[in-house]
Scaffold this active site. Structure first.
Site, PDB file in Angstrom:
ATOM      1  N   HIS A 184       0.870  -1.343   0.091  1.00 42.56           N
ATOM      2  CA  HIS A 184      -0.047  -0.056   0.050  1.00 42.56           C
ATOM      3  C   HIS A 184       0.955   1.249  -0.046  1.00 42.56           C
ATOM      4  CE1 HIS A 184      -3.583   2.252   0.669  1.00 42.56           C
ATOM      5  NE2 HIS A 184      -3.142   3.037   1.379  1.00 42.56           N
ATOM      6  N   CYS A 185       0.773   2.070  -0.985  1.00 47.05           N
ATOM      7  CA  CYS A 185       1.549   3.105  -1.203  1.00 47.05           C
ATOM      8  C   CYS A 185       0.875   4.474  -0.706  1.00 47.05           C
ATOM      9  CB  CYS A 185       2.120   3.462  -2.717  1.00 47.05           C
ATOM     10  SG  CYS A 185       3.162   4.555  -2.863  1.00 47.05           S
ATOM     11  N   PRO A 186       1.484   5.126   0.452  1.00 44.35           N
ATOM     12  CA  PRO A 186       0.782   6.316   0.854  1.00 44.35           C
ATOM     13  C   PRO A 186       0.844   7.574  -0.161  1.00 44.35           C
ATOM     14  CG  PRO A 186       2.957   5.746   2.143  1.00 44.35           C
ATOM     15  CD  PRO A 186       2.505   4.789   1.257  1.00 44.35           C
ATOM     16  N   ASN A 189      -1.988   6.893  -2.363  1.00 45.20           N
ATOM     17  CA  ASN A 189      -3.222   6.862  -1.448  1.00 45.20           C
ATOM     18  C   ASN A 189      -4.113   5.624  -2.232  1.00 45.20           C
ATOM     19  OD1 ASN A 189      -5.033   7.287   0.497  1.00 45.20           O
ATOM     20  ND2 ASN A 189      -6.324   8.792  -0.768  1.00 45.20           N
ATOM     21  N   ASN A 190      -3.447   4.648  -2.424  1.00 42.87           N
ATOM     22  CA  ASN A 190      -3.818   3.442  -3.221  1.00 42.87           C
ATOM     23  C   ASN A 190      -2.983   2.210  -3.145  1.00 42.87           C
ATOM     24  OD1 ASN A 190      -5.601   1.950  -4.730  1.00 42.87           O
ATOM     25  ND2 ASN A 190      -4.819   3.073  -6.776  1.00 42.87           N
TER      26      ASN A 190
END
Length: 377
Positions: A184-186, A189-190
């Site tokens: 999960h890549c902040p 945001n996805n």
């Protein structure tokens, strides 16, 4: 260290046992007897509430850290929007500085062919960065369909209580299972999964290229701007000293205009930001390139490492079922079927879908026979 702890715990245990024995005697002071009874009552209550014959130390640690996990998941979920806005603002600031500060300077010094090359390369790189970042944010990573019984199921998700295909993992932040989940890549945001993994890597790659290009191309301008800033500081210092000494009859030292000050500081900001991002994001890009070459995701790397160690202890060799060979792994990842696709699908913006549906992982028909033999374990 263990011997020192045993020396310290030995007398402590002895004192505790003496206090417990004294607590049962009638001649013991009522205060001490009450403390011992409360201690034992508290232990019974604690064990009655928390005891589980199927649990262990790992279960207790997970339960203790569950509030921290919940806090981190919710913070990352809300901070994702802030990170996306931050990426857009920082990228826009670099583009604005390039147009307003760098372009007027190079128009006076660069030749026409050199200007043309910089013009086409910089805009090509910028278009690819914007395209892949937008696609990585807006493209869903892929989720297992609900209510289907015809898909190949490997296990059941403990969180969703739904069938989970191969290479599918549960994201605690999105609270959903993701097909071929990488992480999960902040900054997006996805989640990075089956359908947007290529967009994520392409954004990292072209953003690194753009930062290296800006950092290397503005090196001479950065040196001149940094020297000018140091000179401005010295002139401001001399001006303050002149005012303090009240030497009004002397000619004041020359100062830089507001535009020159802003230009010099903007060039220094551009170089430091691009250089730092190039180093950090470049290392991340290289790491993901290694994983793609091996045919595995970030999560699968940890799983495969444990499986490799387990089989090695038994004298067996681990084989990754999704590793078709370095070149074929890249073809599958980028969706390259023909030689023309290296241009139309890699070097130009392309929204083509990846191979497969993210639930079954049959090798593409053009995968070499060697890669297919590696899969058969």
């Amino acid at each position: 260290m263990r011997g020192q702890w045993s020396l310290l715990l030995g007398p402590a245990r002895l004192c505790l046992r003496l206090l417990l024995l004294l607590g049962y005697r009638r001649r013991c002071p009522p205060l001490l007897r009450g403390l011992v009874q409360r201690w034992r009552y508290g232990k019974v209550c604690l064990r009655s509430l928390l005891y589980n014959s199927f649990g262990g130390s790992d279960t207790a640690v997970d339960a203790a850290f569950e509030p921290i996990y919940w806090l981190v998941d919710n913070v990352i979920r809300w901070c994702g929007v802030v990170f996306v806005v931050l990426v857009i603002v920082l990228t826009s600031s670099i583009v604005a500085i390039a147009y307003l500060c760098v372009l007027p300077l190079i128009l006076q010094t660069y030749s026409v062919p050199r200007l043309c090359w910089h013009f086409f390369y910089s805009h090509w790189n910028l278009i690819l960065i914007v395209f892949h970042y937008y696609q990585a944010i807006t493209t869903p990573p892929g989720y297992p369909p609900q209510g289907r019984n015809d898909m190949t199921t490997v296990s059941i998700c403990k969180k969703c209580i739904n069938p989970k295909p191969a290479r599918t993992h549960h994201c605690s932040i999105c609270n959903r299972c993701v097909l071929k989940m990488d992480h999960h890549c902040p900054w997006l945001n996805n989640c990075v999964g089956h359908y947007n993994h290529r967009y994520f890597f392409s954004f990292c790659f072209f953003m690194t290229l753009g930062c290296v290009y800006c950092s290397y191309g503005s090196w001479d301008l950065f040196r001149e701007a940094y020297a000018a800033i140091e000179k401005m500081k010295q002139l401001d210092k001399n001006k303050l000293q002149a005012v303090a000494n009240q030497t009004y009859h002397q000619t004041p030292p020359p100062t830089f205009s507001f535009r020159e000050r802003v230009t010099h500081k903007s060039l220094v900001y551009l170089w430091f930001l691009c250089s730092s991002v190039a180093l950090a994001l470049g290392a991340l890009t290289i790491w993901h390139a290694v994983l793609i070459s091996r045919g595995e995701t970030s999560i699968e790397r940890h799983i495969n490492k444990k499986e490799r160690q387990r089989l090695q202890a038994k004298g067996r060799v681990f084989r990754n079922h999704y590793n078709y060979g370095c070149l074929d792994n890249w073809k599958v990842f980028l969706g390259v079927d023909t030689g023309r696709h290296w241009l139309t699908r890699v070097l130009l913006p392309s929204s083509h879908l990846p191979h497969g549906n993210g639930m079954s992982w049959d090798p593409p028909p053009w995968v070499t026979a060697h890669s297919a033999s590696v899969m058969a374990v």
